[in-house]
Design a protein around this motif. Sequence first.
Motif, PDB file in Angstrom:
ATOM      1  N   MET A   1       0.724  -1.295  -0.063  1.00 51.97           N
ATOM      2  CA  MET A   1      -0.253  -0.220   0.215  1.00 51.97           C
ATOM      3  C   MET A   1       1.379   1.297   0.133  1.00 51.97           C
ATOM      4  SD  MET A   1      -2.923   0.929   2.619  1.00 51.97           S
ATOM      5  CE  MET A   1      -1.809   1.674   4.187  1.00 51.97           C
ATOM      6  N   ALA A   2       0.474   2.150  -1.084  1.00 55.63           N
ATOM      7  CA  ALA A   2       1.884   3.261  -1.242  1.00 55.63           C
ATOM      8  C   ALA A   2       0.590   4.305  -0.361  1.00 55.63           C
ATOM      9  CB  ALA A   2       1.446   3.824  -2.760  1.00 55.63           C
ATOM     10  N   VAL A   3       1.391   5.074   0.595  1.00 55.10           N
ATOM     11  CA  VAL A   3       1.110   5.490   1.119  1.00 55.10           C
ATOM     12  C   VAL A   3       1.500   7.001   1.466  1.00 55.10           C
ATOM     13  CG1 VAL A   3       0.491   6.867   3.850  1.00 55.10           C
ATOM     14  CG2 VAL A   3       1.049   4.197   3.177  1.00 55.10           C
ATOM     15  N   LYS A   4       0.588   8.299   0.924  1.00 56.12           N
ATOM     16  CA  LYS A   4       1.045   9.850   0.739  1.00 56.12           C
ATOM     17  C   LYS A   4       0.765  10.704   1.912  1.00 56.12           C
ATOM     18  CE  LYS A   4       1.585  10.057  -3.437  1.00 56.12           C
ATOM     19  NZ  LYS A   4       3.265  10.862  -4.546  1.00 56.12           N
ATOM     20  N   ILE A   5       1.401  11.664   2.096  1.00 57.70           N
ATOM     21  CA  ILE A   5       0.606  12.393   3.155  1.00 57.70           C
ATOM     22  C   ILE A   5       0.494  13.992   2.226  1.00 57.70           C
ATOM     23  CG2 ILE A   5       1.828  14.425   4.605  1.00 57.70           C
ATOM     24  CD1 ILE A   5       3.518  12.662   5.726  1.00 57.70           C
ATOM     25  N   ARG A   6      -0.719  14.515   2.538  1.00 50.52           N
ATOM     26  CA  ARG A   6      -1.661  15.142   1.363  1.00 50.52           C
ATOM     27  C   ARG A   6      -2.368  15.764   1.896  1.00 50.52           C
ATOM     28  NH1 ARG A   6      -4.306  10.586  -3.178  1.00 50.52           N
ATOM     29  NH2 ARG A   6      -6.007  10.465  -1.541  1.00 50.52           N
ATOM     30  N   LEU A   7      -2.674  17.015   1.158  1.00 51.69           N
ATOM     31  CA  LEU A   7      -3.710  17.842   1.229  1.00 51.69           C
ATOM     32  C   LEU A   7      -5.154  17.677   1.256  1.00 51.69           C
ATOM     33  CD1 LEU A   7      -1.842  21.445   0.497  1.00 51.69           C
ATOM     34  CD2 LEU A   7      -2.162  20.338   3.085  1.00 51.69           C
ATOM     35  N   LEU A   8      -6.117  17.927   2.245  1.00 45.17           N
ATOM     36  CA  LEU A   8      -7.051  17.556   2.047  1.00 45.17           C
ATOM     37  C   LEU A   8      -8.174  19.027   2.351  1.00 45.17           C
ATOM     38  CD1 LEU A   8      -9.281  15.064   3.762  1.00 45.17           C
ATOM     39  CD2 LEU A   8      -9.965  16.821   4.248  1.00 45.17           C
ATOM     40  N   ARG A   9      -8.641  19.406   1.495  1.00 49.94           N
ATOM     41  CA  ARG A   9      -9.626  20.625   1.407  1.00 49.94           C
ATOM     42  C   ARG A   9     -10.581  20.677   2.598  1.00 49.94           C
ATOM     43  NH1 ARG A   9     -10.351  25.529  -2.920  1.00 49.94           N
ATOM     44  NH2 ARG A   9     -11.869  26.490  -1.389  1.00 49.94           N
ATOM     45  N   MET A  10     -11.155  21.747   2.764  1.00 52.88           N
ATOM     46  CA  MET A  10     -11.996  22.250   3.620  1.00 52.88           C
ATOM     47  C   MET A  10     -12.256  23.110   3.299  1.00 52.88           C
ATOM     48  SD  MET A  10     -12.187  18.588   5.332  1.00 52.88           S
ATOM     49  CE  MET A  10     -13.441  19.573   7.099  1.00 52.88           C
ATOM     50  N   GLY A  11     -13.436  24.009   4.360  1.00 49.09           N
ATOM     51  CA  GLY A  11     -13.921  25.582   4.024  1.00 49.09           C
ATOM     52  C   GLY A  11     -14.431  25.722   3.724  1.00 49.09           C
ATOM     53  N   LYS A  12     -14.685  26.834   2.798  1.00 45.19           N
ATOM     54  CA  LYS A  12     -16.016  27.382   1.769  1.00 45.19           C
ATOM     55  C   LYS A  12     -15.122  27.849   0.372  1.00 45.19           C
ATOM     56  CE  LYS A  12     -18.227  29.315   5.959  1.00 45.19           C
ATOM     57  NZ  LYS A  12     -18.158  31.231   6.615  1.00 45.19           N
ATOM     58  N   ILE A  13     -15.692  28.683  -0.126  1.00 51.11           N
ATOM     59  CA  ILE A  13     -15.793  28.622  -2.164  1.00 51.11           C
ATOM     60  C   ILE A  13     -14.950  30.183  -2.111  1.00 51.11           C
ATOM     61  CG2 ILE A  13     -16.769  30.016  -3.925  1.00 51.11           C
ATOM     62  CD1 ILE A  13     -18.940  27.933  -3.601  1.00 51.11           C
ATOM     63  N   ARG A  14     -13.928  29.932  -2.068  1.00 48.44           N
ATOM     64  CA  ARG A  14     -12.597  31.049  -2.295  1.00 48.44           C
ATOM     65  C   ARG A  14     -12.140  31.514  -0.893  1.00 48.44           C
ATOM     66  NH1 ARG A  14     -17.079  32.638  -4.532  1.00 48.44           N
ATOM     67  NH2 ARG A  14     -17.059  33.197  -6.102  1.00 48.44           N
ATOM     68  N   ASN A  15     -12.265  30.034   0.325  1.00 48.90           N
ATOM     69  CA  ASN A  15     -11.936  30.150   1.764  1.00 48.90           C
ATOM     70  C   ASN A  15     -11.252  29.212   1.841  1.00 48.90           C
ATOM     71  OD1 ASN A  15     -10.911  31.109   4.618  1.00 48.90           O
ATOM     72  ND2 ASN A  15     -13.093  30.709   5.210  1.00 48.90           N
ATOM     73  N   PRO A  16     -10.227  28.364   1.316  1.00 51.20           N
ATOM     74  CA  PRO A  16      -9.965  27.384   1.790  1.00 51.20           C
ATOM     75  C   PRO A  16      -8.853  27.084   2.801  1.00 51.20           C
ATOM     76  CG  PRO A  16      -8.314  28.386  -0.119  1.00 51.20           C
ATOM     77  CD  PRO A  16      -9.281  29.291   0.057  1.00 51.20           C
ATOM     78  N   ARG A  29      -9.201  13.095  -3.087  1.00 50.41           N
ATOM     79  CA  ARG A  29      -8.204  14.405  -2.695  1.00 50.41           C
ATOM     80  C   ARG A  29      -9.058  14.725  -1.268  1.00 50.41           C
ATOM     81  NH1 ARG A  29      -9.848  20.028  -4.381  1.00 50.41           N
ATOM     82  NH2 ARG A  29     -11.573  19.440  -3.503  1.00 50.41           N
ATOM     83  N   ASP A  30     -10.427  14.303  -1.566  1.00 54.37           N
ATOM     84  CA  ASP A  30     -11.249  14.976   0.298  1.00 54.37           C
ATOM     85  C   ASP A  30     -11.897  12.898   0.607  1.00 54.37           C
ATOM     86  OD1 ASP A  30     -10.380  16.775  -0.652  1.00 54.37           O
ATOM     87  OD2 ASP A  30     -12.240  17.782  -0.803  1.00 54.37           O
ATOM     88  N   GLY A  31     -11.230  12.030   0.360  1.00 52.52           N
ATOM     89  CA  GLY A  31     -11.543  10.318   0.813  1.00 52.52           C
ATOM     90  C   GLY A  31     -11.124  10.531   1.725  1.00 52.52           C
TER      91      GLY A  31
END
Length: 158
Positions: A1-16, A29-31
């Motif tokens: 299993m290949a493991v990544k450290i990455r960003l999960l997007r939260m927040g609102k439109i135009r306010n990441p 990405r947001d899984g």
Amino acid sequence: MAVKIRLLRMGKIRNPQYRIVIADSRTKRDGRAIEFVGIYQPKEDPSVIEVKSDRVQYWLSVGAQPSEAVQRLLEKTGDWQKFKGLPAPEPLKVAPERVDRKAAYEAEAKAAAGLAEAPTKPAKKAPKAEAAPKTEAAPKADAPKTEEQAGAGSGEQG
């Protein structure tokens, strides 16, 4: 299993706002994430970067690969240099502590109350300017007469 450290997007439109997560490379990405190891808020001034350094070091040591964006964040916090054995970067810019508004208000109120209790000097009265004599301008000969002036001059009564 290949493991990544990455960003999960939260927040609102135009306010990441992002969470730094450990996830399987095959997930969305947001899984589903294995573990949350930090946050990143780019819209704040200065940007907020909080990382659980010990957990990131563990995941890097077992082979997790950071994405490019996360690698840049880890370089700013010094975790990437720590993992690679490089010299630490210069310290991050830290936001100044916010002043407690309630405490500041109470301090101002006490200062104002202290000033109110102190004797004050009577203010000098400003000399009143004498009113200039009013002069009425003579009506111009070219100016048309108003109805009242026209009626009064002709002697007609209504």
